[in-house]
Design a protein around this motif. Structure first.
Motif, short mmCIF file in Angstrom:
data_model
loop_
_atom_site.label_atom_id
_atom_site.label_comp_id
_atom_site.label_asym_id
_atom_site.label_seq_id
_atom_site.Cartn_x
_atom_site.Cartn_y
_atom_site.Cartn_z
N ILE A 309 39.33 42.60 42.15
CA ILE A 309 38.95 41.29 42.66
C ILE A 309 37.74 41.43 43.58
N LYS A 310 36.82 40.47 43.48
CA LYS A 310 35.62 40.45 44.31
C LYS A 310 35.76 39.38 45.39
N ILE A 311 35.54 39.78 46.63
CA ILE A 311 35.63 38.86 47.78
C ILE A 311 34.29 38.82 48.47
N ALA A 312 33.81 37.63 48.81
CA ALA A 312 32.59 37.48 49.58
C ALA A 312 32.93 36.99 50.99
N VAL A 313 32.33 37.63 51.99
CA VAL A 313 32.48 37.21 53.38
C VAL A 313 31.12 36.68 53.81
N ILE A 314 30.99 35.35 53.90
CA ILE A 314 29.74 34.72 54.30
C ILE A 314 29.80 34.52 55.81
N ASP A 315 29.06 35.34 56.55
CA ASP A 315 29.27 35.40 58.00
C ASP A 315 28.05 36.05 58.66
N SER A 316 28.30 36.85 59.69
CA SER A 316 27.20 37.46 60.46
C SER A 316 26.88 38.88 60.02
N GLY A 317 27.38 39.27 58.85
CA GLY A 317 27.18 40.63 58.37
C GLY A 317 28.44 41.45 58.56
N ILE A 377 34.25 44.17 48.19
CA ILE A 377 33.78 43.23 49.20
C ILE A 377 32.27 43.08 49.12
N HIS A 378 31.82 41.83 49.14
CA HIS A 378 30.40 41.50 49.20
C HIS A 378 30.16 40.74 50.51
N VAL A 379 29.14 41.13 51.25
CA VAL A 379 28.84 40.51 52.53
C VAL A 379 27.55 39.71 52.41
#
Length: 651
Positions: A309-317, A377-379
Motif C-alpha cells: 500500500i502507498k501512503i502520502a503524507v502531505i505536510d511539512s516534510g 510512504i511518499h512525502v
C-alpha cells in the motif's frame, strides 16, 4: 458692459476662474513635489488566483431546438451560451494574456485531456459539479482584476483566491484579544524561569509563557535553561498561568495560578517521556503509543504491516535521518519544485515527521511503532507557506503515483471549488483522502468538511499524560467510564466521520527525538495508518483491487462502521466513534477464538451482529439481521442508515 452667459461670472467661456487657476497651480506644485521624492507609489499588491474553465450547467446541452425557439431573445442568448462547450484551458490562458496586467505563474492539476495515470473524465462519472481534467491556471492579479475577470466569465470561469493553508498544529492557543497596547510607562518586573530536565540538567530551547497581567509574555530558554520574561506590573499574583513547552523528549508543563517569585529564579522540573510507565525504555525498544493501543493495534497479528500500500503524507516534510523514518525514500517538495524537488526530507517544523511516525514508524526494535511500517510512504512537502494551488499539485502527484491513502493534517479558511474538483478527481482515481477536522473548537474546517474525504476529530484519555502537563487543559466535560473525552480544541459538526486519539500523542520529531503533541493533526494519522492496513489485509480489497471512487467509499464505510462510540458526547463531535483495528480488519472473533496462529483475547466490547459484513468471524455466515438489511437494500449500514446519513450532501 457686455452681457454675460446666465449663471456666469463675467469671464470668457473656456477661461478658468480663480478657483480653477488655484487648483491647477496646486496640482503643478504637487507634481513637482512628487517628482522630487524617490520611491514607488503604494498600490494594491497582486495576489495568486486560481483560474479554470467550468463545464456547462447540467442538462443545458439537452435543450431541444423547439424549446429554445420559444424563449425570449435575452433568455435565448443565455441558453445558447450555456449550451456551448466549456472553453479549453489553453483558450482561457490566451484570454488572460490578452487582458494585460495578469501574470500566469503555473499550471497545476491534470494535463490536457486526462491525467498522466490514464484516468480521464469518464472515470469520474460526472461527479464534482462539472469537474474537468485540464488543470488549473495559477495567475497573479489584483482583486479588482479578478473581479473583472469573474464578471467577464459569466459563470463559465472559476476564479478564486489561492488561499494559504495552515498546519493544524498542536501549538498553545493564545488569548483571542489583547486588552491594551504595550504601556509606555509604569511598573515592570523581570521574572526568571529555569527549566530543568532529567537529573537536573538545564533544558535549552523550551518555550516558556506567562499569561495574565497586562500582557502575556513569551520567551525561549537559553543554554543554562533560563529565560527572563518581562512582566508589566509588579504584582506576580496577576499571573494566571505558566506554560512550558519543551522541544522534544519531555512532557509539557502547565500550572494555573502559579506562585511566582520576583527575587529568585523559578524552577520548573520537566518529566522525561521515557519516565512515563507506558513509555518505559523509549526509545531503546519499540513502543506502542496509547492511541494505537486504544484502537487495539496491539492485538493485530504482527505480519499485518501494510505491505503493498502507498501512503502520502502531505505536510511539512519528513526527517528521514530519524531512526523511525529512515525507510522513507520517496517524495516531492511542492513548494520548491522550481528549484529542487528533492528537499522533501528536510522538516524544519517537525509536524510532518510527527504525523509520518504515527502512520508508519518503521524500526521494530527502536522508538515508536507506527500502524503500517511496511507500507510505501511518499512525502509531499507543502509547508511552511503552502497554498491551495500547491495542494492541488500534491494531489496530482498522488494520482500519478497511484497513492492509496493520503493524510491531510492541514486546513484552509474557506472551501475551494478548485481543490474540491481535484479531490473528486483523486477519489475517482482510487485515492482516499483522510483529513483532520481542525483545532479551532468551531465548525469543521475545509478540506475535512468536504463530503469526499474522511473527517477525523480528536479525543483523549485520562491517565495517559501527567496531571501537571498542558494536556490537562484539553480535557472536555464528556468523560466516559473508561476515561475517554472529546478534546476541547477539536472542531465539530455533522461532517465528522470518526474520532481518534489526538491528545498526548508521542511520535518522531527531528533530528532524532520524540515529542508529545495534541491536535486533530495527530488524530488523522491514526486513521490513515489503519486504513492502509485495511486496504492491504482485509479480504474485501483482495477482490476490490480496481482503483475507483467505489473502492474509496467502501474503505470509508468500513472505517465508519468499525468504530465504537466513546465519550459522553454526540455524533457531531465523535462521528461514528473510534475505529477498532480488529473489527476493521475483519479479525474480531468470538471470545477466545484463534485467527491463524494468533490468539485474540476476549474483547470487552463488540458490535451489533451483522452491523459490518465480514467483520465478525462466524463461519462465513452473515447474521439474520444482515440478511434482513440486505433484502431492504441497506446492508452494511448501522440500523439501516444509508451512507452519508451523518454527512451533508455538499460543502
Amino acid at each position: 458692459m457686455p452681457k454675460t452667459p446666465q449663471g456666469g461670472t463675467g469671464e470668457q467661456p473656456g477661461q478658468p476662474d480663480g478657483n480653477e487657476k488655484h487648483s491647477r497651480s496646486d496640482d503643478s506644485a504637487g507634481a513637482r513635489a512628487r517628482d522630487a521624492i524617490s520611491g514607488r507609489a503604494v498600490v494594491e499588491r497582486k495576489k495568486k488566483y486560481l483560474v479554470a474553465p467550468r463545464s456547462s450547467p447540467a442538462g443545458a446541452g439537452f435543450m431541444a431546438p423547439l424549446a429554445l425557439a420559444a424563449l425570449g431573445p435575452l433568455a435565448r442568448s443565455m441558453a445558447t451560451a450555456a449550451m456551448e462547450p466549456a472553453p479549453s484551458l489553453s483558450s482561457v490562458q490566451q484570454a488572460l494574456q490578452g487582458l494585460g496586467d495578469i501574470d500566469i505563474v503555473d499550471t497545476v492539476g491534470a494535463p490536457s485531456g486526462a491525467t498522466s495515470s490514464g484516468i480521464g473524465l469518464a472515470s469520474l462519472g460526472g461527479a464534482g459539479n462539472g469537474a474537468v481534467a485540464e488543470g488549473v491556471l495559477v495567475a497573479r492579479m489584483t482583486d479588482r482584476k479578478a473581479g473583472e475577470l469573474l464578471q467577464r466569465g459569466q459563470g463559465r470561469l472559476l476564479v478564486e483566491r489561492d488561499q494559504h493553508l495552515q498546519l493544524l498544529d498542536p501549538m498553545l492557543q493564545r488569548p483571542d484579544l489583547v486588552s491594551s497596547l504595550t504601556p509606555y510607562s509604569g511598573p515592570t518586573a523581570e521574572v526568571a524561569i529555569t527549566v530543568l530536565g532529567k537529573d537536573g540538567a538545564p533544558l535549552a530551547e523550551a518555550e516558556v509563557s506567562l499569561f495574565g497581567g497586562v500582557l502575556p509574555s513569551t520567551g525561549t530558554s537559553g543554554p543554562d535553561g533560563t529565560v527572563r520574561l518581562l512582566l508589566y506590573g509588579d504584582d506576580p499574583h496577576m499571573i494566571s498561568g505558566l506554560y512550558v513547552k519543551p522541544r522534544a523528549d519531555y512532557w509539557s508543563f502547565y500550572q494555573r495560578d502559579p506562585e511566582i517569585s520576583l527575587a529568585e529564579p523559578n524552577v520548573v522540573m520537566l518529566r522525561a517521556l521515557a519516565d512515563w510507565p507506558a513509555l518505559q525504555n523509549l526509545p531503546r525498544q519499540s513502543t506502542l503509543g496509547w492511541g494505537a493501543r486504544a484502537m487495539r493495534l496491539d492485538l493485530v497479528p504482527p505480519q499485518y504491516g501494510g505491505m503493498g500500500i502507498k501512503i502520502a503524507v502531505i505536510d511539512s516534510g519528513a526527517a528521514t535521518a530519524h531512526g523511525n523514518l529512515k525507510h522513507i525514500r520517496a517524495g516531492f517538495d511542492v513548494i520548491n519544485k522550481a528549484t529542487d524537488r528533492t528537499t522533501w526530507n528536510t522538516d524544519t517544523l517537525g509536524h510532518g515527521s510527527h504525523c509520518a511516525g504515527v502512520i508508519a514508524a518503521g524500526d521494530p526494535t527502536w522508538g515508536i511503532r507506527g500502524f503500517a511500517p511496511d507500507a510505501e510512504i511518499h512525502v509531499c512537502k507543502l509547508f511552511p507557506g503552502g497554498q491551495i494551488s500547491q495542494l492541488i499539485d500534491a494531489l496530482e502527484y498522488c494520482i500519478e503515483n497511484q497513492i492509496d491513502v493520503v493524510n491531510l493534517s492541514l486546513g484552509g479558511g474557506a472551501p475551494s471549488e478548485a481543490l474540491e474538483r481535484q479531490i473528486v478527481r483523486a477519489k475517482g482515481a482510487g485515492v482516499a483522502c483522510i483529513a483532520a477536522s481542525g483545532n479551532s473548537s468551531g465548525p469543521v474546517q475545509y478540506p475535512a468538511a468536504s463530503p469526499h474525504v474522511l473527517a477525523v476529530a480528536a479525543i483523549g484519555k485520562i491517565d495517559e499524560f501527567p496531571y501537571d502537563s498542558y494536556h490537562t487543559e484539553t480535557v472536555g466535560s464528556d468523560i466516559d467510564a473508561q476515561g475517554y473525552f472529546t478534546a476541547r480544541f477539536s472542531c465539530f459538526g455533522p461532517q465528522i466521520d470518526v474520532c481518534a486519539p489526538g491528545v498526548g500523542i508521542v511520535s518522531s520529531v527531528p533530528p532524532n527525538n520524540f515529542a508529545a503533541w495534541d491536535g486533530t493533526s495527530m488524530a488523522a494519522p491514526h486513521v490513515t495508518g489503519l486504513a492502509a492496513l485495511v486496504l492491504a489485509h482485509r479480504a474485501d480489497f483482495q477482490m476490490l483491487r480496481a482503483r475507483s471512487a467505489e473502492r474509496v467509499e467502501r474503505l470509508f464505510q468500513i472505517m465508519r462502521l468499525s468504530a465504537r462510540p466513546l465519550t459522553l458526547s454526540d455524533p457531531s463531535r465523535i462521528g461514528y466513534g473510534m475505529p477498532d483495528a480488529l473489527v476493521a480488519l475483519g479479525l474480531s472473533p468470538a471470545a477466545g477464538q484463534q485467527v491463524g496462529n494468533w490468539q485474540i483475547p476476549t474483547p470487552s466490547y463488540g458490535m451489533i451482529p451483522g452491523m459490518l459484513p465480514g467483520a465478525m468471524i462466524d463461519g462465513g455466515q452473515h447474521s439474520q439481521a444482515y440478511a434482513a438489511q440486505q433484502a431492504a437494500g441497506t446492508a452494511g449500514f448501522p440500523f439501516g442508515m444509508p451512507m452519508g446519513g451523518m454527512r451533508p450532501s455538499g460543502w
